[in-house]
Write an enzyme that holds these catalytic residues in place. Structure first.
Site, short mmCIF file in Angstrom:
data_model
loop_
_atom_site.label_atom_id
_atom_site.label_comp_id
_atom_site.label_asym_id
_atom_site.label_seq_id
_atom_site.Cartn_x
_atom_site.Cartn_y
_atom_site.Cartn_z
N ASN A 42 0.73 -1.09 -0.02
CA ASN A 42 -0.17 0.17 -0.05
C ASN A 42 1.01 1.08 -0.12
OD1 ASN A 42 -3.00 1.07 0.34
ND2 ASN A 42 -2.05 2.06 1.93
N ALA A 90 -10.14 4.70 -9.04
CA ALA A 90 -10.02 4.74 -10.58
C ALA A 90 -9.65 6.32 -11.03
CB ALA A 90 -11.66 4.73 -11.03
N SER A 142 -17.89 -7.01 -7.93
CA SER A 142 -18.98 -6.42 -7.29
C SER A 142 -19.32 -7.18 -5.92
CB SER A 142 -20.17 -6.74 -8.27
OG SER A 142 -21.32 -6.08 -7.62
N LYS A 214 -19.32 -4.42 -15.77
CA LYS A 214 -19.65 -3.87 -14.63
C LYS A 214 -20.08 -2.44 -14.38
CE LYS A 214 -18.76 -3.60 -9.88
NZ LYS A 214 -18.65 -2.40 -9.52
N HIS A 217 -23.73 -3.14 -14.85
CA HIS A 217 -24.37 -3.62 -13.44
C HIS A 217 -24.60 -2.72 -12.72
CE1 HIS A 217 -23.40 -4.55 -9.25
NE2 HIS A 217 -23.88 -5.86 -9.66
N ASN A 218 -23.38 -1.76 -12.42
CA ASN A 218 -23.89 -0.53 -11.45
C ASN A 218 -25.20 0.39 -11.84
OD1 ASN A 218 -21.71 -1.66 -10.48
ND2 ASN A 218 -20.61 0.50 -9.94
N GLU A 221 -28.22 -1.38 -11.03
CA GLU A 221 -27.95 -1.18 -9.25
C GLU A 221 -28.63 0.25 -9.13
OE1 GLU A 221 -24.07 -2.16 -7.43
OE2 GLU A 221 -24.59 0.00 -6.49
N HIS A 484 -34.04 19.17 -42.65
CA HIS A 484 -33.35 18.02 -42.44
C HIS A 484 -33.97 16.70 -43.19
CE1 HIS A 484 -30.81 19.66 -39.49
NE2 HIS A 484 -31.78 20.26 -38.69
P1 2AM Z 1 -3.33 5.21 0.47
O1 2AM Z 1 -3.77 4.18 1.60
O2 2AM Z 1 -1.72 5.48 0.34
O3 2AM Z 1 -4.20 6.41 0.38
C1 2AM Z 1 -8.04 3.61 -2.04
O4 2AM Z 1 -7.96 4.80 -1.83
C2 2AM Z 1 -6.53 2.91 -2.07
O5 2AM Z 1 -6.10 3.68 -3.33
C3 2AM Z 1 -5.96 3.31 -0.92
O6 2AM Z 1 -4.94 2.03 -0.70
C4 2AM Z 1 -4.86 4.10 -1.31
O7 2AM Z 1 -3.48 4.45 -0.97
C5 2AM Z 1 -4.79 3.91 -2.88
N1 2AM Z 1 -4.38 5.20 -3.59
C6 2AM Z 1 -5.09 6.47 -3.87
N2 2AM Z 1 -4.37 7.16 -4.61
C7 2AM Z 1 -3.16 6.51 -4.84
C8 2AM Z 1 -2.10 7.01 -5.74
N3 2AM Z 1 -2.02 8.04 -6.34
N4 2AM Z 1 -1.17 5.99 -5.83
C9 2AM Z 1 -1.19 4.87 -5.15
N5 2AM Z 1 -2.10 4.55 -4.48
C10 2AM Z 1 -3.15 5.28 -4.39
#
Ligand code: 2AM
Length: 511
Positions: A42, A90, A142, A214, A217-218, A221, A484
């Site tokens: 992490n 994302a 999901s 996915k 799917h959302n 949802e 048109h």
């Molecule tokens: P973090 O704990 O260091 O914030 C969900 O937010 C996950 O994405 C977390 O594990 C977060 O890490 C990670 N995350 C968010 N931004 C990131 C980045 N720019 N680079 C790497 N991990 C990131």
């Protein structure tokens, strides 16, 4: 933290995971439960060390989780070809994570994005990484945190080659449903050996197909939740029912056609007392402003882009937007008046009608979701198996429902089914319930209760079954003001006509 290496064979992990937020942690524990050795990393190291400390306190299987503070050590600890799951935010965070890990990877390694990425980003990333010999897989995950922990629905895209490598792990950790009935397999959930089970995962298709499915799917949802909320609103407003009474209605519905995770949790939520004051129901204390993270909006935007009428799905997104302007609504509620009407009919009859309206609207909403996927497969040259897609939605994910077995059956019988509403089972269901559906929409209108999703789904149903829509007039309008052109009902399609319309009366400009 990693102990000193004894030998490569004994220390290397089966898979790695980057991103130890809630979903990441739970997915790691799920993999460890299934006998996989998992390396974790992490960005913020303390989250990793805390997680590893908790793992040590828990079950012996969680000893299989090894934390690394350095990205290089993490990558080197994984068996080749490496499988690394990213569960980070994302967008930018995903690109940043790819950039940091890429220099450490070797040809043939597999990088999996388990987040809610926009499928077009996934297509771009897969293309970029393929040039470097890295297999990139966008896999929908999901089921929220419980799904991740005990069996999510997994929707992997990417190459066939990558899927071959991932399949054993994906099928082991996914939710399992009974092969025949489609019901979530309770033996599996209780950790017993699984009989006659089918995992809720399959290779959806190349590149962004997994993330696309996915996303839809959302979107489904969103509309599923909105429809339930409208049923609740009607019972509350027109029938004056209390939360626990409505909770019991939902619990009853959950034993029938509407049997689903979302109806089940609604029954629980409505019966939940407020922890701050047990005299009250919690739901009455929850502020009526809905948040959203964007996947519903993406679905609606994509429907607009592709020209597919997924109006009920879009309506569910707008309903959240309307809920979010709480202050404006409070002011307006004092200024804009609606009808003052009291319902004097039968309560059980209306509850049954609401049930039927919910069921029919749900059929339309799913029809729209599957129409979207059908169009996307043409656009991206995917070969989606709709029966299998409905099949993997049956367990693990948020929209899991008994109803999905019927969708699987419909597409198994007719893989080329043009619209779900045309399947004999769903056609009959719509025919049987439309009287009540219409009654509910009329009643809601008369009482001034907003039911945008019920109405929108009904309009979709009526629009789809109407041979001649008023678009003849619309096209004539377009020809009038913009030349048109139009096609004629008495000529072959593809021939275009134009009329020299009279100049409309316009006020003359004074010179
Ligand atoms: P973090 O704990 O260091 O914030 C969900 O937010 C996950 O994405 C977390 O594990 C977060 O890490 C990670 N995350 C968010 N931004 C990131 C980045 N720019 N680079 C790497 N991990 C990131």
């Amino acid at each position: 933290m990693a102990k000193k290496k004894k030998s490569k064979a004994t220390t290397q992990s089966d898979i790695g995971l980057i991103g130890l937020a809630v979903m990441g942690q739970n997915l790691v524990l799920n993999m460890a439960d299934h006998g996989y050795k998992v390396s974790v990393f992490n960005r913020t190291t303390s989250k990793m060390t805390d997680f590893i400390a908790q793992c040590k306190e828990r079950e012996p299987s969680h000893e299989r989780v090894i934390g690394y503070a350095k990205l290089r050590d993490f990558v080197m600890s994984i068996k080749r070809p490496r499988k690394i799951i990213m569960l980070v935010q994302a967008g930018f965070a995903t690109d940043a994570t790819i950039d940091s890990v890429l220099p450490l990877l070797q040809k043939g390694d597999i990088l999996i994005d388990g987040g809610n990425a926009l499928w077009t980003d996934t297509i771009r990333r897969e293309k970029d990484l393929a040039v470097k010999g890295i297999n990139f897989v966008g896999s929908g995950v999901s089921g929220g945190e419980l799904g991740a922990r005990f069996g999510p629905s997994l929707m992997p895209g990417g190459s066939k080659e990558a899927w071959k490598s991932l399949k054993p792990i994906w099928t082991a950790i996914a939710a399992q449903v009974d092969r025949k009935t489609g019901k979530p397999n309770e033996d599996y959930q209780a950790g017993k050996p699984v009989k006659k089970a089918e995992p809720c995962t399959y290779h959806i298709g190349p590149n962004g197909a997994g993330h696309y499915v996915k996303m839809v799917h959302n979107g489904i949802e969103y509309i599923d939740m909105q429809l339930i909320c409208e049923a609740y609103m009607l019972m509350k407003t027109i029938l004056g029912m209390k939360p626990d009474e409505m909770g019991k209605v939902f619990a009853r519905w959950n034993k029938g056609l509407l049997d689903s995770f979302l109806v089940e949790i609604t029954a629980d939520i409505l019966q939940q007392r407020d922890p701050a004051n047990k005299k009250n129901f919690l739901v009455d204390k929850v502020l009526d402003t809905a948040g959203q993270k964007g996947t519903g909006k993406w679905t609606a935007v994509n429907a607009l882009d592709m020209g597919i009428p997924a109006n009920a799905i879009a309506e569910a997104v707008f309903a959240r937007c309307l809920s979010a302007i709480k202050d404006e609504r409070v002011v307006a509620s004092k200024k804009l008046k609606g009808p003052r009407k009291r319902y004097s009919g039968s309560k059980p009859a209306l509850v049954k009608a609401i049930h039927d309206a919910l069921y029919s609207s749900k059929i339309c909403a799913y029809a729209q979701g599957f129409q979207l996927m059908a169009e996307a497969q043409n656009e991206y040259d995917w070969k989606l198996n709709f029966g299998k897609i409905a099949g993997i939605f049956r367990g693990g994910c948020i929209i899991r429902a008994r109803f999905l077995q019927k969708i699987t059956d419909a597409y198994t019988k007719n893989p080329k089914l043009q619209n779900l509403m045309l399947d004999p089972y769903f056609k009959k269901a719509l025919h049987d319930s439309q009287r009540n559906w219409r009654k509910v929409v009329v009643l809601a209108t008369e009482h001034g209760v907003p039911v945008p999703a019920f109405m929108s789904a009904l309009s979709y149903f009526d629009g789809y079954r109407t041979a001649v829509l008023p678009a003849n007039l619309l096209q004539a309008q377009r020809d009038y003001f913009g030349a048109h052109t139009y096609e004629r009902t008495d000529k072959k399609r593809g021939q275009f006509f134009h009329v020299d319309w009279p100049e409309p009366d316009r006020p003359q400009l004074k010179v």
